[in-house]
Design a protein around this motif. Structure first.
Motif, mmCIF file in Angstrom:
data_model
loop_
_atom_site.group_PDB
_atom_site.id
_atom_site.type_symbol
_atom_site.label_atom_id
_atom_site.label_comp_id
_atom_site.label_asym_id
_atom_site.label_seq_id
_atom_site.Cartn_x
_atom_site.Cartn_y
_atom_site.Cartn_z
ATOM 1 N N GLY A 50 0.780 -1.227 0.000
ATOM 2 C CA GLY A 50 0.000 0.000 0.000
ATOM 3 C C GLY A 50 0.814 1.281 0.000
ATOM 4 O O GLY A 50 0.258 2.363 0.226
ATOM 5 N N ARG A 51 2.124 1.174 -0.239
ATOM 6 C CA ARG A 51 2.915 2.411 -0.336
ATOM 7 C C ARG A 51 2.587 3.163 -1.624
ATOM 8 O O ARG A 51 2.770 4.372 -1.711
ATOM 9 C CB ARG A 51 4.416 2.095 -0.263
ATOM 10 N N VAL A 52 2.139 2.416 -2.624
ATOM 11 C CA VAL A 52 1.649 3.047 -3.853
ATOM 12 C C VAL A 52 0.268 2.477 -4.165
ATOM 13 O O VAL A 52 -0.049 1.352 -3.789
ATOM 14 C CB VAL A 52 2.606 2.838 -5.058
ATOM 15 N N ASP A 53 -0.550 3.284 -4.840
ATOM 16 C CA ASP A 53 -1.907 2.857 -5.210
ATOM 17 C C ASP A 53 -1.972 2.313 -6.627
ATOM 18 O O ASP A 53 -2.873 1.546 -6.960
ATOM 19 C CB ASP A 53 -2.869 4.048 -5.106
ATOM 20 N N MET A 54 -1.019 2.755 -7.465
ATOM 21 C CA MET A 54 -1.066 2.385 -8.878
ATOM 22 C C MET A 54 0.331 2.087 -9.395
ATOM 23 O O MET A 54 1.315 2.706 -8.974
ATOM 24 C CB MET A 54 -1.619 3.544 -9.733
ATOM 25 N N ALA A 55 0.409 1.132 -10.309
ATOM 26 C CA ALA A 55 1.615 0.907 -11.107
ATOM 27 C C ALA A 55 1.203 1.173 -12.552
ATOM 28 O O ALA A 55 0.137 0.736 -12.994
ATOM 29 C CB ALA A 55 2.116 -0.522 -10.938
ATOM 30 N N ILE A 56 2.023 1.903 -13.269
ATOM 31 C CA ILE A 56 1.596 2.410 -14.574
ATOM 32 C C ILE A 56 2.625 2.035 -15.641
ATOM 33 O O ILE A 56 3.777 1.778 -15.318
ATOM 34 C CB ILE A 56 1.363 3.931 -14.462
ATOM 35 N N PHE A 57 2.201 1.981 -16.898
ATOM 36 C CA PHE A 57 3.045 1.478 -17.998
ATOM 37 C C PHE A 57 3.497 0.056 -17.673
ATOM 38 O O PHE A 57 4.664 -0.284 -17.786
ATOM 39 C CB PHE A 57 4.250 2.387 -18.263
ATOM 40 N N GLU A 58 2.549 -0.752 -17.255
ATOM 41 C CA GLU A 58 2.826 -2.117 -16.834
ATOM 42 C C GLU A 58 2.112 -3.092 -17.750
ATOM 43 O O GLU A 58 1.340 -2.699 -18.630
ATOM 44 C CB GLU A 58 2.333 -2.332 -15.389
ATOM 45 N N ASN A 59 2.384 -4.373 -17.510
ATOM 46 C CA ASN A 59 1.634 -5.451 -18.137
ATOM 47 C C ASN A 59 1.326 -6.470 -17.048
ATOM 48 O O ASN A 59 2.228 -6.821 -16.287
ATOM 49 C CB ASN A 59 2.447 -6.088 -19.264
ATOM 50 N N PRO A 60 0.084 -6.911 -16.923
ATOM 51 C CA PRO A 60 -0.251 -7.875 -15.868
ATOM 52 C C PRO A 60 0.612 -9.134 -15.909
ATOM 53 O O PRO A 60 0.729 -9.831 -14.895
ATOM 54 C CB PRO A 60 -1.724 -8.202 -16.153
ATOM 55 N N GLU A 61 1.239 -9.428 -17.068
ATOM 56 C CA GLU A 61 2.040 -10.652 -17.188
ATOM 57 C C GLU A 61 3.482 -10.467 -16.708
ATOM 58 O O GLU A 61 4.251 -11.426 -16.679
ATOM 59 C CB GLU A 61 2.036 -11.126 -18.648
ATOM 60 N N TRP A 62 3.864 -9.259 -16.328
ATOM 61 C CA TRP A 62 5.240 -9.027 -15.868
ATOM 62 C C TRP A 62 5.369 -9.280 -14.370
ATOM 63 O O TRP A 62 5.779 -8.421 -13.615
ATOM 64 C CB TRP A 62 5.671 -7.594 -16.180
ATOM 65 N N GLY A 63 4.958 -10.483 -13.946
ATOM 66 C CA GLY A 63 5.141 -10.857 -12.548
ATOM 67 C C GLY A 63 4.030 -10.419 -11.619
ATOM 68 O O GLY A 63 4.146 -10.532 -10.397
ATOM 69 N N TRP A 64 2.899 -9.942 -12.170
ATOM 70 C CA TRP A 64 1.799 -9.445 -11.329
ATOM 71 C C TRP A 64 0.702 -10.490 -11.114
ATOM 72 O O TRP A 64 -0.316 -10.194 -10.492
ATOM 73 C CB TRP A 64 1.165 -8.208 -11.983
ATOM 74 N N GLN A 65 0.913 -11.701 -11.620
ATOM 75 C CA GLN A 65 -0.174 -12.689 -11.626
ATOM 76 C C GLN A 65 -0.734 -12.967 -10.234
ATOM 77 O O GLN A 65 -1.930 -13.216 -10.075
ATOM 78 C CB GLN A 65 0.310 -14.000 -12.272
ATOM 79 N N ASP A 66 0.119 -12.946 -9.200
ATOM 80 C CA ASP A 66 -0.333 -13.284 -7.844
ATOM 81 C C ASP A 66 -0.574 -12.051 -6.978
ATOM 82 O O ASP A 66 -0.737 -12.170 -5.764
ATOM 83 C CB ASP A 66 0.703 -14.196 -7.161
ATOM 84 N N VAL A 67 -0.587 -10.885 -7.601
ATOM 85 C CA VAL A 67 -0.799 -9.632 -6.849
ATOM 86 C C VAL A 67 -2.200 -9.117 -7.176
ATOM 87 O O VAL A 67 -2.495 -8.815 -8.336
ATOM 88 C CB VAL A 67 0.254 -8.563 -7.242
#
Length: 265
Positions: free
Chosen positions: A87-104
């Motif tokens: 919760g230190r940040v609310d958004m990640a931008i210029f991302e792709n859900p497949e770049w390691g975000w699958q379990d987040v």
């Protein structure tokens, strides 16, 4: 003592006005966007630099409405997952859900922006596009922490060094210089960054052979934390406003970042 209804009314109105003025104006919701070094999108945010495309976009978002105040919070490519989860940040931008975000846990907003990762080698008289067809036996210069399609998005440094003879750095400039100086055979660079680099260093353009082969197309998403003060629907609407008023085109077109139709992910 005479009683004046008019005077009483005035005093009541003045008292009500004083209370109203003392009430805080509804503050804009603070939305913290993680800023990790990812040139030309974000450039050395930990140094307080406000260069890059993300600060330009945040400025446009803040100027276009008053419900939300977007601020940048410096993070890093490896640290951004934990900063997001905690919760230190609310958004990640210029991302792709497949770049390691699958379990987040997150919701994603298609930004309708596309960039690409291309292969770059030193131009030589006998070197053709076929040079990029087979990476085996070639020394690669890669950006540490990036997920590359040719490596099946495995960003593990040991894997990349072992399987692909890769040198990993935190600088596209360094990787291009390694190619120009013959210390690496191929660098992988975002097309937007390469475009910016050649504009800044025009003498370098003729020395580089750029692949027609694309490692991956970056179709950019904004990822939003479930507890964030802004919903994915609200952010999508703000982006649409910037698209409609020409701000997105103005920011991204100079870097050959394409505005494309959005689609649900």
């Amino acid at each position: 003592m005479t009683f004046s209804p008019m005077g009483m009314t005035s005093r009541v109105l003045l008292a009500a006005l004083a209370v109203f003025l003392a009430l805080p104006v509804e503050a804009a919701q603070l939305v913290r966007i993680g800023a990790a070094h990812f040139p030309p999108y974000t450039v050395r945010p930990e140094n307080g630099a406000d260069t890059g495309l993300l600060p330009q976009m945040v400025e446009a978002l803040n100027q276009s409405q008053s419900d939300y105040q977007f601020v940048l919070v410096p993070t890093s490519i490896p640290r951004r997952f934990n900063d997001f989860k905690q919760g230190r940040v609310d958004m990640a931008i210029f991302e792709n859900p497949e770049w390691g975000w699958q379990d987040v846990p997150h919701t994603s907003v298609d930004m309708g922006l596309e960039d690409a990762e291309v292969f770059v080698a030193q131009r030589q008289p006998d070197r053709q596009q076929t040079y990029f067809a087979d990476l085996r036996g070639k020394r690669l210069a890669l950006f540490s922490g990036y997920h590359y399609a040719f490596a099946e998005f495995n960003a593990d440094p040991k894997f990349l060094a072992g399987q692909y003879n890769a040198t990993l750095t935190y600088s596209h400039d360094s990787n291009l210089l390694m190619v120009l100086r013959g210390r690496a055979d191929i660098a992988l660079v975002t097309r937007s960054y390469l475009n910016d680099y050649v504009l800044r260093n025009p003498e370098v353009g003729p020395q580089l052979l750029v692949s027609e082969r694309i490692d991956q197309v970056y179709h950019h998403y904004a990822l939003i934390r479930p507890q964030a003060p802004i919903s994915s629907e609200a952010f999508a609407q703000l982006l649409q406003t910037l698209r409609d008023n020409g701000q997105l085109l103005k920011i991204f077109q100079p870097y050959q970042i394409q505005l494309v139709p959005t689609h649900s992910h």
